[in-house]
Write a protein that holds these residues in place. Structure first.
Motif, PDB file in Angstrom:
ATOM      1  N   PHE A  66       0.837  -1.203   0.000  1.00  0.00           N
ATOM      2  CA  PHE A  66       0.000   0.000   0.000  1.00  0.00           C
ATOM      3  C   PHE A  66       0.871   1.253   0.000  1.00  0.00           C
ATOM      4  O   PHE A  66       1.836   1.354   0.754  1.00  0.00           O
ATOM      5  N   GLU A  67       0.507   2.222  -0.848  1.00  0.00           N
ATOM      6  CA  GLU A  67       1.147   3.537  -0.872  1.00  0.00           C
ATOM      7  C   GLU A  67       0.089   4.589  -1.161  1.00  0.00           C
ATOM      8  O   GLU A  67      -0.760   4.395  -2.030  1.00  0.00           O
ATOM      9  N   MET A  68       0.155   5.705  -0.416  1.00  0.00           N
ATOM     10  CA  MET A  68      -0.793   6.800  -0.601  1.00  0.00           C
ATOM     11  C   MET A  68      -0.055   8.113  -0.403  1.00  0.00           C
ATOM     12  O   MET A  68       0.695   8.268   0.559  1.00  0.00           O
ATOM     13  N   ASP A  69      -0.292   9.066  -1.304  1.00  0.00           N
ATOM     14  CA  ASP A  69       0.375  10.365  -1.261  1.00  0.00           C
ATOM     15  C   ASP A  69      -0.147  11.240  -0.121  1.00  0.00           C
ATOM     16  O   ASP A  69      -1.189  10.958   0.474  1.00  0.00           O
ATOM     17  N   ASP A  70       0.587  12.348   0.111  1.00  0.00           N
ATOM     18  CA  ASP A  70       0.139  13.372   1.056  1.00  0.00           C
ATOM     19  C   ASP A  70      -1.260  13.838   0.678  1.00  0.00           C
ATOM     20  O   ASP A  70      -1.594  13.917  -0.507  1.00  0.00           O
ATOM     21  N   HIS A  71      -2.052  14.160   1.686  1.00  0.00           N
ATOM     22  CA  HIS A  71      -3.376  14.718   1.456  1.00  0.00           C
ATOM     23  C   HIS A  71      -3.854  15.372   2.746  1.00  0.00           C
ATOM     24  O   HIS A  71      -3.182  15.300   3.770  1.00  0.00           O
ATOM     25  N   SER A  72      -5.009  16.014   2.701  1.00  0.00           N
ATOM     26  CA  SER A  72      -5.592  16.621   3.893  1.00  0.00           C
ATOM     27  C   SER A  72      -7.101  16.416   3.865  1.00  0.00           C
ATOM     28  O   SER A  72      -7.665  16.002   2.857  1.00  0.00           O
ATOM     29  N   HIS A  73      -7.726  16.702   5.009  1.00  0.00           N
ATOM     30  CA  HIS A  73      -9.178  16.590   5.152  1.00  0.00           C
ATOM     31  C   HIS A  73      -9.699  17.857   5.814  1.00  0.00           C
ATOM     32  O   HIS A  73      -8.954  18.552   6.502  1.00  0.00           O
ATOM     33  N   THR A  74     -10.975  18.110   5.675  1.00  0.00           N
ATOM     34  CA  THR A  74     -11.580  19.272   6.310  1.00  0.00           C
ATOM     35  C   THR A  74     -11.979  18.992   7.755  1.00  0.00           C
ATOM     36  O   THR A  74     -12.532  19.858   8.427  1.00  0.00           O
ATOM     37  N   CYS A  75     -11.709  17.786   8.224  1.00  0.00           N
ATOM     38  CA  CYS A  75     -12.078  17.399   9.582  1.00  0.00           C
ATOM     39  C   CYS A  75     -10.896  16.691  10.256  1.00  0.00           C
ATOM     40  O   CYS A  75      -9.912  16.348   9.612  1.00  0.00           O
ATOM     41  N   VAL A  76     -11.028  16.476  11.545  1.00  0.00           N
ATOM     42  CA  VAL A  76     -10.031  15.712  12.293  1.00  0.00           C
ATOM     43  C   VAL A  76     -10.111  14.255  11.855  1.00  0.00           C
ATOM     44  O   VAL A  76     -11.201  13.715  11.639  1.00  0.00           O
ATOM     45  N   GLU A  77      -8.943  13.604  11.710  1.00  0.00           N
ATOM     46  CA  GLU A  77      -8.886  12.184  11.355  1.00  0.00           C
ATOM     47  C   GLU A  77      -8.072  11.463  12.423  1.00  0.00           C
ATOM     48  O   GLU A  77      -7.009  11.925  12.817  1.00  0.00           O
ATOM     49  N   GLN A  78      -8.596  10.333  12.895  1.00  0.00           N
ATOM     50  CA  GLN A  78      -7.909   9.540  13.907  1.00  0.00           C
ATOM     51  C   GLN A  78      -7.620   8.151  13.357  1.00  0.00           C
ATOM     52  O   GLN A  78      -8.455   7.591  12.643  1.00  0.00           O
ATOM     53  N   HIS A  79      -6.454   7.610  13.693  1.00  0.00           N
ATOM     54  CA  HIS A  79      -6.069   6.253  13.298  1.00  0.00           C
ATOM     55  C   HIS A  79      -5.714   5.464  14.543  1.00  0.00           C
ATOM     56  O   HIS A  79      -5.001   5.967  15.417  1.00  0.00           O
ATOM     57  N   PHE A  80      -6.154   4.221  14.603  1.00  0.00           N
ATOM     58  CA  PHE A  80      -5.697   3.268  15.615  1.00  0.00           C
ATOM     59  C   PHE A  80      -5.336   1.994  14.864  1.00  0.00           C
ATOM     60  O   PHE A  80      -6.200   1.398  14.206  1.00  0.00           O
ATOM     61  N   ILE A  81      -4.069   1.605  14.922  1.00  0.00           N
ATOM     62  CA  ILE A  81      -3.597   0.426  14.178  1.00  0.00           C
ATOM     63  C   ILE A  81      -4.031  -0.834  14.927  1.00  0.00           C
ATOM     64  O   ILE A  81      -3.615  -1.060  16.070  1.00  0.00           O
ATOM     65  N   LEU A  82      -4.856  -1.644  14.278  1.00  0.00           N
ATOM     66  CA  LEU A  82      -5.345  -2.892  14.873  1.00  0.00           C
ATOM     67  C   LEU A  82      -4.363  -4.036  14.662  1.00  0.00           C
ATOM     68  O   LEU A  82      -4.156  -4.859  15.560  1.00  0.00           O
ATOM     69  N   SER A  83      -3.788  -4.105  13.469  1.00  0.00           N
ATOM     70  CA  SER A  83      -2.796  -5.150  13.162  1.00  0.00           C
ATOM     71  C   SER A  83      -1.915  -4.665  12.028  1.00  0.00           C
ATOM     72  O   SER A  83      -2.285  -3.765  11.276  1.00  0.00           O
ATOM     73  N   GLY A  84      -0.744  -5.264  11.902  1.00  0.00           N
ATOM     74  CA  GLY A  84       0.201  -4.862  10.873  1.00  0.00           C
ATOM     75  C   GLY A  84       0.835  -3.533  11.228  1.00  0.00           C
ATOM     76  O   GLY A  84       0.886  -3.139  12.401  1.00  0.00           O
ATOM     77  N   GLU A  85       1.304  -2.815  10.196  1.00  0.00           N
ATOM     78  CA  GLU A  85       1.886  -1.504  10.433  1.00  0.00           C
ATOM     79  C   GLU A  85       1.890  -0.681   9.153  1.00  0.00           C
ATOM     80  O   GLU A  85       1.770  -1.231   8.058  1.00  0.00           O
ATOM     81  N   TYR A  86       1.991   0.620   9.325  1.00  0.00           N
ATOM     82  CA  TYR A  86       2.236   1.509   8.201  1.00  0.00           C
ATOM     83  C   TYR A  86       3.327   2.496   8.590  1.00  0.00           C
ATOM     84  O   TYR A  86       3.625   2.674   9.775  1.00  0.00           O
TER      85      TYR A  86
END
Length: 105
Positions: free
Chosen positions: A47-67
């Motif tokens: 998986f690869e994804m470029d820089d980007h932004s959102h108009t809202c707050v975004e939260q991530h919690f890694i359940l398994s694996g890694e990035y």
């Protein structure tokens, strides 16, 4: 707001729109317009994804694996909060990951 209770393990995976090919999601919550507010993303190996932004707050919690984001490696149990309008990325996941993503409108 209505209470929601979902057995995520029983929910179906679907292609994650606007993400790189092979990315899947389980939608846990949607807003009144039907847009996802909480999902489990399955990032495929490579998986690869470029820089980007959102108009809202975004939260991530890694359940398994890694990035990886910039020079930081985020594995299972890692939490990230990205403020609204903040550029974030690029993201890479050589081995794949499952990530709980929550957007705060």
């Amino acid at each position: 707001m209505q209470e929601i209770s979902i057995a995520a393990g029983a929910a179906d995976w679907e292609p994650a729109e606007s993400y790189p090919a092979g990315t899947m999601r389980k939608v846990l919550r949607r807003n009144d317009e039907g847009n996802p507010l909480a999902v489990i993303l399955r990032l495929p190996p490579g998986f690869e994804m470029d820089d980007h932004s959102h108009t809202c707050v975004e939260q991530h919690f890694i359940l398994s694996g890694e990035y990886e984001v910039k020079d930081e490696r985020c594995g299972a149990g890692h939490y990230r909060m990205i403020p609204a309008h903040a550029e974030h990325g690029p993201f890479r996941s050589p081995q794949g990951a499952e990530v709980l993503v929550i957007w705060e409108p």
